[in-house]
Write a protein that holds these residues in place. Structure first.
Motif, PDB file in Angstrom:
ATOM      1  N   ASP A 229      -1.684  14.550  -5.403  1.00  0.00           N
ATOM      2  CA  ASP A 229      -2.437  13.994  -4.384  1.00  0.00           C
ATOM      3  C   ASP A 229      -2.041  12.514  -3.837  1.00  0.00           C
ATOM      4  N   THR A 230      -0.831  12.874  -3.720  1.00  0.00           N
ATOM      5  CA  THR A 230       0.066  11.873  -2.511  1.00  0.00           C
ATOM      6  C   THR A 230       1.520  11.781  -1.952  1.00  0.00           C
ATOM      7  N   ILE A 231       2.519  11.472  -1.857  1.00  0.00           N
ATOM      8  CA  ILE A 231       3.704  11.212  -1.243  1.00  0.00           C
ATOM      9  C   ILE A 231       4.044  10.112  -1.881  1.00  0.00           C
ATOM     10  N   LEU A 232       5.435  10.526  -2.488  1.00  0.00           N
ATOM     11  CA  LEU A 232       5.989   9.742  -3.518  1.00  0.00           C
ATOM     12  C   LEU A 232       7.659   9.073  -2.728  1.00  0.00           C
ATOM     13  N   LEU A 233       7.907   7.952  -2.132  1.00  0.00           N
ATOM     14  CA  LEU A 233       9.130   7.587  -1.169  1.00  0.00           C
ATOM     15  C   LEU A 233       9.766   7.161  -2.429  1.00  0.00           C
ATOM     16  N   VAL A 234      10.773   8.070  -2.700  1.00  0.00           N
ATOM     17  CA  VAL A 234      11.746   7.867  -3.383  1.00  0.00           C
ATOM     18  C   VAL A 234      13.105   6.702  -2.934  1.00  0.00           C
ATOM     19  N   LEU A 235      12.713   5.648  -3.120  1.00  0.00           N
ATOM     20  CA  LEU A 235      13.384   4.253  -2.711  1.00  0.00           C
ATOM     21  C   LEU A 235      15.532   4.424  -3.439  1.00  0.00           C
ATOM     22  N   ASP A 236      16.439   4.315  -2.511  1.00  0.00           N
ATOM     23  CA  ASP A 236      17.346   4.602  -2.312  1.00  0.00           C
ATOM     24  C   ASP A 236      17.639   3.079  -3.542  1.00  0.00           C
ATOM     25  N   ALA A 237      18.079   2.908  -4.448  1.00  0.00           N
ATOM     26  CA  ALA A 237      18.239   1.304  -5.178  1.00  0.00           C
ATOM     27  C   ALA A 237      19.032   0.567  -4.515  1.00  0.00           C
ATOM     28  N   ASP A 238      19.941   1.527  -4.354  1.00  0.00           N
ATOM     29  CA  ASP A 238      21.386   1.036  -4.154  1.00  0.00           C
ATOM     30  C   ASP A 238      21.567   0.131  -2.366  1.00  0.00           C
ATOM     31  N   ARG A 239      20.663   0.447  -1.548  1.00  0.00           N
ATOM     32  CA  ARG A 239      20.744   0.580   0.033  1.00  0.00           C
ATOM     33  C   ARG A 239      19.503  -0.960  -0.262  1.00  0.00           C
ATOM     34  N   ALA A 240      18.201  -0.621  -0.943  1.00  0.00           N
ATOM     35  CA  ALA A 240      17.130  -1.864  -0.669  1.00  0.00           C
ATOM     36  C   ALA A 240      17.563  -2.985  -0.932  1.00  0.00           C
TER      37      ALA A 240
ATOM     38  N   LEU B 120      11.557  -7.329  -6.195  1.00  0.00           N
ATOM     39  CA  LEU B 120      10.245  -7.967  -5.806  1.00  0.00           C
ATOM     40  C   LEU B 120       8.814  -6.995  -5.590  1.00  0.00           C
ATOM     41  N   VAL B 121       7.949  -6.370  -6.631  1.00  0.00           N
ATOM     42  CA  VAL B 121       7.089  -5.205  -5.240  1.00  0.00           C
ATOM     43  C   VAL B 121       5.978  -5.786  -5.736  1.00  0.00           C
ATOM     44  N   ASP B 122       4.403  -5.710  -5.199  1.00  0.00           N
ATOM     45  CA  ASP B 122       2.752  -5.537  -4.896  1.00  0.00           C
ATOM     46  C   ASP B 122       2.350  -5.049  -6.918  1.00  0.00           C
ATOM     47  N   GLU B 123       2.799  -3.988  -6.733  1.00  0.00           N
ATOM     48  CA  GLU B 123       1.881  -3.771  -8.146  1.00  0.00           C
ATOM     49  C   GLU B 123       3.244  -2.632  -9.038  1.00  0.00           C
TER      50      GLU B 123
ATOM     51  N   GLY C 157       1.120  -1.417  -0.181  1.00  0.00           N
ATOM     52  CA  GLY C 157       0.012  -0.014  -0.368  1.00  0.00           C
ATOM     53  C   GLY C 157       1.061   1.059  -0.268  1.00  0.00           C
ATOM     54  N   LEU C 158       2.086   1.301   0.205  1.00  0.00           N
ATOM     55  CA  LEU C 158       2.960   2.574   0.468  1.00  0.00           C
ATOM     56  C   LEU C 158       3.408   2.571  -1.626  1.00  0.00           C
ATOM     57  N   PHE C 159       3.083   3.679  -1.283  1.00  0.00           N
ATOM     58  CA  PHE C 159       3.588   4.301  -3.177  1.00  0.00           C
ATOM     59  C   PHE C 159       5.472   4.830  -3.384  1.00  0.00           C
ATOM     60  N   PHE C 160       5.941   4.075  -4.023  1.00  0.00           N
ATOM     61  CA  PHE C 160       7.797   4.166  -3.935  1.00  0.00           C
ATOM     62  C   PHE C 160       7.415   4.523  -5.398  1.00  0.00           C
TER      63      PHE C 160
ATOM     64  N   SER D   5       5.143  -7.475   5.932  1.00  0.00           N
ATOM     65  CA  SER D   5       4.652  -8.413   6.631  1.00  0.00           C
ATOM     66  C   SER D   5       4.821  -8.563   4.798  1.00  0.00           C
ATOM     67  N   PRO D   6       5.281 -10.338   5.045  1.00  0.00           N
ATOM     68  CA  PRO D   6       5.163 -10.902   3.094  1.00  0.00           C
ATOM     69  C   PRO D   6       3.384 -10.721   2.766  1.00  0.00           C
ATOM     70  N   GLY D   7       3.780 -10.547   1.771  1.00  0.00           N
ATOM     71  CA  GLY D   7       2.390 -10.980   0.501  1.00  0.00           C
ATOM     72  C   GLY D   7       2.183 -11.937   0.784  1.00  0.00           C
TER      73      GLY D   7
END
Length: 156
Positions: free
Chosen positions: A133-144, A95-98, A20-23, A72-74
């Protein structure tokens, strides 16, 4: 990150949701997006490493972003999608949901992550962008994709 960064006039992000989080990840870091791919498990790997996928002959590690974010795991029946990013010269699948759209956040500010976000999420962000209309969470791919150390308060 503790300061506001003015982004260039063109700053495009590949967007996706996880629990449910928008990245978003900068489009220059994204190699491709794919539907679910069969994975080969990796014995003794950290929990976040869900397996390896064969991407046209290239072996790519698949990282469960839910676990990296301390979520939690999907559902077992839900098949995750792949956002393949380039990190330190290697292709790695998140691996993402959508999968969302590519959005342009050019000219907007990259703000520090809010203090009310869980620390395991804040640690993986470059910052946030306030969209209309929302907040975009900008992911640091290297850390992820770095599963060598567990995230504070989360699993690796």
């Amino acid at each position: 990150m503790s300061e506001v960064v003015r982004m260039p006039l063109v700053a495009q992000y590949c967007t996706f949701t996880v629990d449910g989080l928008f990245f978003g990840v900068h489009v220059h870091e994204v190699q491709e997006v794919l539907r679910h791919q069969p994975m080969t498990p990796v014995p003794l790997a950290p929990d976040a490493v869900r397996g390896l996928i064969n991407l046209r002959g290239q072996i790519v590690t698949a990282i469960d972003l839910r676990l990296r974010l301390g979520r939690s795991p999907g559902a077992a029946a839900a098949l995750p999608l792949n956002v393949v990013v380039s990190s330190q010269g290697e292709a790695v699948s998140l691996l993402v949901d959508e999968i969302g759209d590519v959005i342009d956040a050019g000219g907007l500010d990259l703000l520090p992550p809010p203090a009310n976000l869980p620390p395991e999420i804040r640690e993986l962000l470059k910052g946030v962008v306030a969209l209309p209309d929302t907040i975009l969470l900008v992911l640091d791919a290297d850390r992820a994709v770095d599963v060598s150390e567990p995230i504070l308060g989360g699993t690796s």
